[in-house]
Design a protein around this motif. Sequence first.
Motif, PDB file in Angstrom:
ATOM      1  N   THR A   1     -17.256 148.257 -45.905  1.00  0.00           N
ATOM      2  CA  THR A   1     -17.019 148.932 -44.740  1.00  0.00           C
ATOM      3  C   THR A   1     -17.856 150.179 -44.734  1.00  0.00           C
ATOM      4  OG1 THR A   1     -15.870 149.147 -42.994  1.00  0.00           O
ATOM      5  CG2 THR A   1     -14.888 149.971 -44.907  1.00  0.00           C
ATOM      6  N   ARG A   2     -18.077 150.638 -43.439  1.00  0.00           N
ATOM      7  CA  ARG A   2     -18.503 152.134 -43.504  1.00  0.00           C
ATOM      8  C   ARG A   2     -18.401 152.230 -41.749  1.00  0.00           C
ATOM      9  NH1 ARG A   2     -18.302 156.820 -43.685  1.00  0.00           N
ATOM     10  NH2 ARG A   2     -20.362 158.136 -43.040  1.00  0.00           N
ATOM     11  N   SER A   3     -17.965 153.535 -41.521  1.00  0.00           N
ATOM     12  CA  SER A   3     -18.207 154.413 -39.822  1.00  0.00           C
ATOM     13  C   SER A   3     -19.496 154.740 -39.995  1.00  0.00           C
ATOM     14  CB  SER A   3     -17.128 155.093 -39.772  1.00  0.00           C
ATOM     15  OG  SER A   3     -15.896 154.751 -40.285  1.00  0.00           O
ATOM     16  N   VAL A   4     -20.277 154.146 -38.876  1.00  0.00           N
ATOM     17  CA  VAL A   4     -21.570 154.852 -38.713  1.00  0.00           C
ATOM     18  C   VAL A   4     -21.251 155.842 -37.420  1.00  0.00           C
ATOM     19  CG1 VAL A   4     -23.944 154.626 -38.225  1.00  0.00           C
ATOM     20  CG2 VAL A   4     -22.610 152.857 -39.651  1.00  0.00           C
ATOM     21  N   ALA A   5     -21.317 156.967 -37.941  1.00  0.00           N
ATOM     22  CA  ALA A   5     -21.295 158.156 -37.068  1.00  0.00           C
ATOM     23  C   ALA A   5     -22.158 159.109 -37.141  1.00  0.00           C
ATOM     24  CB  ALA A   5     -19.820 158.762 -37.119  1.00  0.00           C
ATOM     25  N   SER A   6     -23.667 158.919 -36.832  1.00  0.00           N
ATOM     26  CA  SER A   6     -24.698 159.689 -37.345  1.00  0.00           C
ATOM     27  C   SER A   6     -25.525 160.155 -36.167  1.00  0.00           C
ATOM     28  CB  SER A   6     -25.328 158.767 -38.406  1.00  0.00           C
ATOM     29  OG  SER A   6     -26.583 159.272 -38.506  1.00  0.00           O
ATOM     30  N   ASN A   7     -26.379 160.958 -36.280  1.00  0.00           N
ATOM     31  CA  ASN A   7     -27.421 161.213 -35.499  1.00  0.00           C
ATOM     32  C   ASN A   7     -28.404 159.968 -35.407  1.00  0.00           C
ATOM     33  OD1 ASN A   7     -27.797 163.317 -33.599  1.00  0.00           O
ATOM     34  ND2 ASN A   7     -27.663 164.813 -34.846  1.00  0.00           N
ATOM     35  N   ASP A   8     -28.596 159.260 -36.429  1.00  0.00           N
ATOM     36  CA  ASP A   8     -29.472 158.108 -36.650  1.00  0.00           C
ATOM     37  C   ASP A   8     -28.858 157.012 -37.256  1.00  0.00           C
ATOM     38  OD1 ASP A   8     -31.638 156.634 -37.049  1.00  0.00           O
ATOM     39  OD2 ASP A   8     -32.436 157.700 -38.949  1.00  0.00           O
ATOM     40  N   PRO A   9     -27.953 156.459 -36.153  1.00  0.00           N
ATOM     41  CA  PRO A   9     -27.204 155.368 -36.621  1.00  0.00           C
ATOM     42  C   PRO A   9     -28.047 154.274 -36.996  1.00  0.00           C
ATOM     43  CG  PRO A   9     -26.720 155.895 -34.274  1.00  0.00           C
ATOM     44  CD  PRO A   9     -27.702 156.780 -34.590  1.00  0.00           C
ATOM     45  N   LEU A  10     -29.157 154.055 -36.621  1.00  0.00           N
ATOM     46  CA  LEU A  10     -30.232 152.875 -37.250  1.00  0.00           C
ATOM     47  C   LEU A  10     -30.516 153.084 -38.357  1.00  0.00           C
ATOM     48  CD1 LEU A  10     -32.336 150.616 -35.449  1.00  0.00           C
ATOM     49  CD2 LEU A  10     -33.834 152.274 -36.501  1.00  0.00           C
ATOM     50  N   GLY A  11     -30.930 154.461 -38.617  1.00  0.00           N
ATOM     51  CA  GLY A  11     -31.265 154.872 -39.865  1.00  0.00           C
ATOM     52  C   GLY A  11     -30.380 154.767 -41.164  1.00  0.00           C
ATOM     53  N   ALA A  12     -28.977 155.239 -40.728  1.00  0.00           N
ATOM     54  CA  ALA A  12     -27.869 155.089 -41.493  1.00  0.00           C
ATOM     55  C   ALA A  12     -27.466 153.950 -41.880  1.00  0.00           C
ATOM     56  CB  ALA A  12     -26.489 155.808 -40.809  1.00  0.00           C
ATOM     57  N   ALA A  13     -27.417 152.890 -41.098  1.00  0.00           N
ATOM     58  CA  ALA A  13     -27.130 151.478 -41.250  1.00  0.00           C
ATOM     59  C   ALA A  13     -28.038 150.795 -41.979  1.00  0.00           C
ATOM     60  CB  ALA A  13     -27.025 150.823 -39.900  1.00  0.00           C
ATOM     61  N   LYS A  14     -29.588 151.124 -41.742  1.00  0.00           N
ATOM     62  CA  LYS A  14     -30.335 150.346 -42.658  1.00  0.00           C
ATOM     63  C   LYS A  14     -30.254 150.999 -44.095  1.00  0.00           C
ATOM     64  CE  LYS A  14     -34.536 149.485 -39.870  1.00  0.00           C
ATOM     65  NZ  LYS A  14     -35.954 150.352 -39.281  1.00  0.00           N
ATOM     66  N   GLN A  15     -30.007 152.252 -44.300  1.00  0.00           N
ATOM     67  CA  GLN A  15     -29.982 152.654 -45.907  1.00  0.00           C
ATOM     68  C   GLN A  15     -29.232 151.967 -46.377  1.00  0.00           C
ATOM     69  OE1 GLN A  15     -29.327 156.947 -45.547  1.00  0.00           O
ATOM     70  NE2 GLN A  15     -30.609 157.155 -47.253  1.00  0.00           N
ATOM     71  N   LEU A  16     -27.518 151.745 -45.734  1.00  0.00           N
ATOM     72  CA  LEU A  16     -26.494 151.219 -46.320  1.00  0.00           C
ATOM     73  C   LEU A  16     -26.649 149.730 -46.572  1.00  0.00           C
ATOM     74  CD1 LEU A  16     -23.801 153.208 -44.481  1.00  0.00           C
ATOM     75  CD2 LEU A  16     -23.859 152.885 -46.991  1.00  0.00           C
ATOM     76  N   SER A  17     -27.319 149.267 -45.570  1.00  0.00           N
ATOM     77  CA  SER A  17     -27.655 147.674 -45.714  1.00  0.00           C
ATOM     78  C   SER A  17     -28.652 147.434 -46.670  1.00  0.00           C
ATOM     79  CB  SER A  17     -28.310 147.425 -44.496  1.00  0.00           C
ATOM     80  OG  SER A  17     -28.592 146.124 -44.404  1.00  0.00           O
ATOM     81  N   THR A  18     -29.625 148.249 -46.982  1.00  0.00           N
ATOM     82  CA  THR A  18     -30.606 148.215 -48.177  1.00  0.00           C
ATOM     83  C   THR A  18     -29.886 148.209 -49.523  1.00  0.00           C
ATOM     84  OG1 THR A  18     -32.347 149.115 -46.701  1.00  0.00           O
ATOM     85  CG2 THR A  18     -32.805 148.950 -49.223  1.00  0.00           C
ATOM     86  N   ILE A  19     -29.029 149.298 -49.576  1.00  0.00           N
ATOM     87  CA  ILE A  19     -28.218 149.538 -50.890  1.00  0.00           C
ATOM     88  C   ILE A  19     -27.415 148.249 -51.064  1.00  0.00           C
ATOM     89  CG2 ILE A  19     -26.316 150.577 -51.809  1.00  0.00           C
ATOM     90  CD1 ILE A  19     -27.383 153.038 -50.302  1.00  0.00           C
ATOM     91  N   ILE A  20     -26.774 147.496 -49.952  1.00  0.00           N
ATOM     92  CA  ILE A  20     -25.794 146.394 -50.491  1.00  0.00           C
ATOM     93  C   ILE A  20     -26.629 145.394 -50.482  1.00  0.00           C
ATOM     94  CG2 ILE A  20     -23.981 144.643 -49.015  1.00  0.00           C
ATOM     95  CD1 ILE A  20     -23.366 147.567 -47.432  1.00  0.00           C
ATOM     96  N   GLN A  21     -27.761 145.184 -49.812  1.00  0.00           N
ATOM     97  CA  GLN A  21     -28.487 143.957 -50.203  1.00  0.00           C
ATOM     98  C   GLN A  21     -28.978 143.911 -51.510  1.00  0.00           C
ATOM     99  OE1 GLN A  21     -28.775 140.963 -48.607  1.00  0.00           O
ATOM    100  NE2 GLN A  21     -27.596 141.985 -46.934  1.00  0.00           N
ATOM    101  N   ALA A  22     -29.653 145.217 -52.110  1.00  0.00           N
ATOM    102  CA  ALA A  22     -30.041 145.185 -53.413  1.00  0.00           C
ATOM    103  C   ALA A  22     -29.044 144.940 -54.473  1.00  0.00           C
ATOM    104  CB  ALA A  22     -30.667 146.657 -53.697  1.00  0.00           C
ATOM    105  N   PHE A  23     -27.805 145.348 -54.152  1.00  0.00           N
ATOM    106  CA  PHE A  23     -26.686 145.258 -55.046  1.00  0.00           C
ATOM    107  C   PHE A  23     -26.516 143.773 -55.443  1.00  0.00           C
ATOM    108  CE2 PHE A  23     -22.185 144.285 -55.974  1.00  0.00           C
ATOM    109  CZ  PHE A  23     -22.060 145.121 -57.159  1.00  0.00           C
ATOM    110  N   LYS A  24     -26.566 142.861 -54.147  1.00  0.00           N
ATOM    111  CA  LYS A  24     -26.146 141.693 -53.905  1.00  0.00           C
ATOM    112  C   LYS A  24     -27.383 140.848 -54.990  1.00  0.00           C
ATOM    113  CE  LYS A  24     -24.799 141.004 -49.590  1.00  0.00           C
ATOM    114  NZ  LYS A  24     -24.467 140.205 -48.368  1.00  0.00           N
ATOM    115  N   ASN A  25     -28.800 141.105 -54.570  1.00  0.00           N
ATOM    116  CA  ASN A  25     -29.624 140.636 -54.998  1.00  0.00           C
ATOM    117  C   ASN A  25     -29.700 140.857 -56.623  1.00  0.00           C
ATOM    118  OD1 ASN A  25     -30.552 139.609 -52.485  1.00  0.00           O
ATOM    119  ND2 ASN A  25     -32.079 141.125 -52.347  1.00  0.00           N
ATOM    120  N   ALA A  26     -29.152 141.797 -57.204  1.00  0.00           N
ATOM    121  CA  ALA A  26     -29.048 142.116 -58.560  1.00  0.00           C
ATOM    122  C   ALA A  26     -27.975 141.149 -59.161  1.00  0.00           C
ATOM    123  CB  ALA A  26     -28.765 143.572 -58.832  1.00  0.00           C
ATOM    124  N   GLN A  27     -27.099 140.661 -58.448  1.00  0.00           N
ATOM    125  CA  GLN A  27     -25.931 140.015 -59.082  1.00  0.00           C
ATOM    126  C   GLN A  27     -26.186 138.592 -59.680  1.00  0.00           C
ATOM    127  OE1 GLN A  27     -22.845 141.649 -59.196  1.00  0.00           O
ATOM    128  NE2 GLN A  27     -24.262 143.038 -58.763  1.00  0.00           N
TER     129      GLN A  27
END
Length: 224
Positions: A198-224
Amino acid sequence: MTKKPEVDYSLYLVTGRDLLPPGKDYFESLEESIRGGVTLVQIREKKTDTAEFLEIARKSLEICNKYNIPLLINDRLDIALAIGAHGVHLGQTDMPVSIARRLLPPNAIIGKTCNNVEHVKQAVEEGVDYVGLGPVWGTKTKDVTAPLTGPRGIGVMLDALEKSEVKAVAIAGIKSTNALYCLHGSGLTPDISASRWTRSVASNDPLGAAKQLSTIIQAFKNAQ
Ligand code: 3NM
C-alpha cells in the motif's frame, strides 16, 4: 452468494485531501494516480462532514469505475452503502467486522488495520478479505501510536496468516526509496508478494509517484 470481485492489492492508494500540495485538485490527483498504476483505492476523510464526504465518495467512485478499480471507504459504512462502494477499511476501534459483513452486500471487500499478531489472528477469524499491516515506518500522514513494525515485524504478522486466503498490505512510511527493502525485508514469499502493498500517493506528481512504485513492485514480482 455473489462472487467477490478479483482485487489486485499491488499498489493500494489511501487518499488524504489534507495531504495534497497547494493548488492540486483532488480528483485530478486520484485519476493521475490510477493512470500511474494504482490498483485499489481507499478514501479516507477524517475531518469531512457527511454531505461533503458523500459527494467526494460519489465522484471518486465514478473515476474508479472508469478504470475498473475497486473503491473502499475508510471507516464509514454508511457512506460505502450509500454510494455502492466495493467495500470498507476498518480500524481496530471501528465497526466490528461481523456487523459490517451483515450490513454490506455479500461480495463486499472488508479490510482491517492490524498492528500485531493478535490483531491478525482475530481479523482472520472475523473473516476479513485483507489485513492492513503496520505501521512499517514513521509517517506524517497519521498520528500512529502503535509501535513501528519495520519490515521484519510485517514478516512476523504475515506468518500469522498461515494458510488463510486473507490478503495483506503493508502501510506507513513506504516510498519508492524504501519499497524494495519493505518487500524483501518482510520475507514475502513468491505466492503472496503480489498482494501485499500500500502507499498513500500525496505528491505534486501523483502519476509519476504511482508509476515509480508500480515499476518497483512489478520488477520485484517478475524477479520471484
Ligand atoms: N492508515 P503513509 S496507517 C492512513 O494503520 C493510515 O490503517 C493506517 O502513512 C492504518 O502516508 C496510515 O506514510 C498512515 O503511507 C499511512
